[in-house]
Enzyme design. Structure first.
Site, mmCIF file in Angstrom:
data_model
loop_
_atom_site.group_PDB
_atom_site.id
_atom_site.type_symbol
_atom_site.label_atom_id
_atom_site.label_comp_id
_atom_site.label_asym_id
_atom_site.label_seq_id
_atom_site.Cartn_x
_atom_site.Cartn_y
_atom_site.Cartn_z
ATOM 1 C CD GLU A 127 -9.700 -21.711 -4.691
ATOM 2 O OE1 GLU A 127 -10.794 -21.954 -4.276
ATOM 3 O OE2 GLU A 127 -9.268 -20.667 -3.924
ATOM 4 C CD GLU A 178 -13.607 -21.643 6.383
ATOM 5 O OE1 GLU A 178 -14.293 -20.394 6.559
ATOM 6 O OE2 GLU A 178 -13.130 -21.987 5.233
HETATM 7 C C1 DMJ Z 1 -13.225 -22.249 0.882
HETATM 8 O O1 DMJ Z 1 -12.787 -22.113 -0.313
HETATM 9 C C2 DMJ Z 1 -12.552 -23.669 1.032
HETATM 10 O O2 DMJ Z 1 -13.452 -24.220 2.281
HETATM 11 C C3 DMJ Z 1 -11.202 -23.780 1.275
HETATM 12 O O3 DMJ Z 1 -10.597 -25.182 1.638
HETATM 13 C C4 DMJ Z 1 -10.896 -22.678 2.433
HETATM 14 N N1 DMJ Z 1 -11.884 -21.811 2.791
HETATM 15 C C5 DMJ Z 1 -12.801 -21.455 1.733
HETATM 16 C C6 DMJ Z 1 -14.067 -20.588 2.324
HETATM 17 O O4 DMJ Z 1 -13.362 -19.822 3.343
#
Ligand code: DMJ
Length: 406
Positions: A38, A293
């Site tokens: 993160e 997404e």
């Molecule tokens: C985001 O923090 C990033 O895209 C991560 O790869 C997975 N998905 C979350 C949001 O849904």
């Protein structure tokens, strides 16, 4: 959210926040444990994107930009604090690191696949900008090590022991715990011109299509034999049609996004898990935390096909979000997509990703849609530098990393 301001042309607010950040000192010298994944995608990615957008937002950049600048130094500082996590037998990182003291004593060596393989975009950009190769080499080693751990049928599991290289969760899928590894194979190969990453993507995709794809849904299967373990679609998997469109397969991408849009229409949102066999939300996974997404994929596919159906997807999302999640001081997570009950929480990816991709879907003339036909030539103390020469690559948190060449 800083680069979202740039995308939406709010340059004054961008400069105000940029200045606040530039003037802060020793920001990352803190005795706190953080997620390596993160911190990379949100902090390193956010700082790099803002650094690379500073000039076009009217910031008076330092001589030598884009290879110099306060936000670049901050990105290098925080990324350097993540590096001890990669000091393992396999080169794959621990999931957690202390920003001041390195890997905490007794830390579990079990990391998810995405937590191992989602660094090459940020670390690659950092190495190319600073000249310090350690970042790109570290990210590449972790990715290759992960790929070498694939099963004999070419699938990856969900969690792995980074000291022994043994899988501890063996479900293979494209959603939670795995997703952005596949994304970074494609984006890393494009941003850094590393064809070996695209080669890995192609090999892994062929196993994915063979074992996971069922009527353009992607199920969860056992990584060793390929038998279905969960006939489930996860909201996170909706990034996949966007990736397929980046590799030129808009046909397959359109089929899957049609499936995902049907689920959106059924509830007005995407639940975290949807059981395809039952046509219903999976129990305890009924929320929608304002995830990006689906609109992310709609944006890529619209750029590639101009199919108006994709605008409908964006419009449906915008209407639901405005109608059911807007509150006095922000937008709220949907606790249950069946009754649209809300919870007092707004994830940072709503501002970093969801709003940005929605905006970009409809703003077809946005500067970010540069396909690489235009560029700016800068004279720097290090020689000529061509910036914004090949468009932008979004990291997995939607932070756009501008391409440049020296
Ligand atoms: C985001 O923090 C990033 O895209 C991560 O790869 C997975 N998905 C979350 C949001 O849904």
């Amino acid at each position: 959210a800083l680069d979202t301001l740039a995308v939406m042309s709010n340059h004054t607010e961008f400069r105000r926040v940029y200045t606040l950040l530039s003037e802060s000192k020793n920001h990352f010298d803190a005795n706190i444990n953080v997620s390596v994944f993160e911190t990379n995608i949100r902090i390193v990615g956010g700082l790099l994107a803002a650094h690379l957008l500073a000039r076009r937002c009217g910031v008076e950049v330092e001589p030598g930009w884009p290879c110099n600048g306060p936000l670049l130094r901050m990105a290098e500082d925080v990324a350097t604090r993540l590096l001890p996590a990669f000091d393992t037998e396999t080169g794959m990182p621990f999931g957690t690191v202390n920003l001041r003291h390195g890997v905490p004593k007794g830390e579990t060596p079990i990391t998810c696949t995405a937590g191992v393989g989602t660094y090459i975009v940020e670390f690659g950009a950092l190495s190319r900008l600073t000249g310090n190769l350690i970042f790109e080499e570290t990210a590449m080693r972790a990715m290759k090590s992960l790929w070498h751990s694939k099963s004999t049928i070419g699938l990856l599991g969900n969690h792995i022991d980074v000291q022994t290289g043994k899988w501890t969760a063996t479900d293979a899928g494209i959603g939670a715990g795995v997703d952005s590894f596949f994304e970074y194979l494609v984006k890393g190969s494009s941003l850094l011109q590393r064809p070996e990453l695209m080669h890995i993507f192609k090999e892994s995709r062929s196993a994915i299509e063979q074992y996971l794809n069922h009527d353009d849904w992607y199920f969860w299967v056992n990584m060793k034999q390929g038998g279905v373990t969960m006939p489930v679609f996860q909201s996170l998997e909706a990034f996949w049609p966007g990736i397929l469109s980046l590799v030129g397969d808009t046909q397959s991408a359109m089929k899957s996004i049609h499936n995902y849009h049907q689920v959106w229409k059924q509830y007005g949102f995407l639940p975290e898990f949807y059981n395809v066999a039952q046509g219903a939300v999976s129990s305890k996974r009924e929320g929608y935390p304002l995830r990006p997404e689906l609109v992310e994929s709609a944006m890529y596919l619209y750029r590639a096909t101009k199919d108006p159906f994709l605008l409908t997807v964006g419009e449906d999302m915008l209407k639901s979000i405005e109608h059911s999640t807007r509150t006095n001081c922000g937008y709220a997570t949907v606790r249950d997509v069946r009754d649209h009950a809300l919870e007092d929480r707004m994830e940072s990816f709503f501002l970093a990703e969801t709003t940005k991709y929605l905006y970009l879907l409809f703003d077809t003339d946005n500067f970010i849609h540069n396909s690489g036909n235009t560029a700016t030539v800068l004279n720097t103390p290090y020689g000529e530098c061509i910036v914004e020469a090949g468009g932008y690559v979004f990291n997995t948190e939607a932070h756009p990393i501008g391409k440049y060449m020296k």
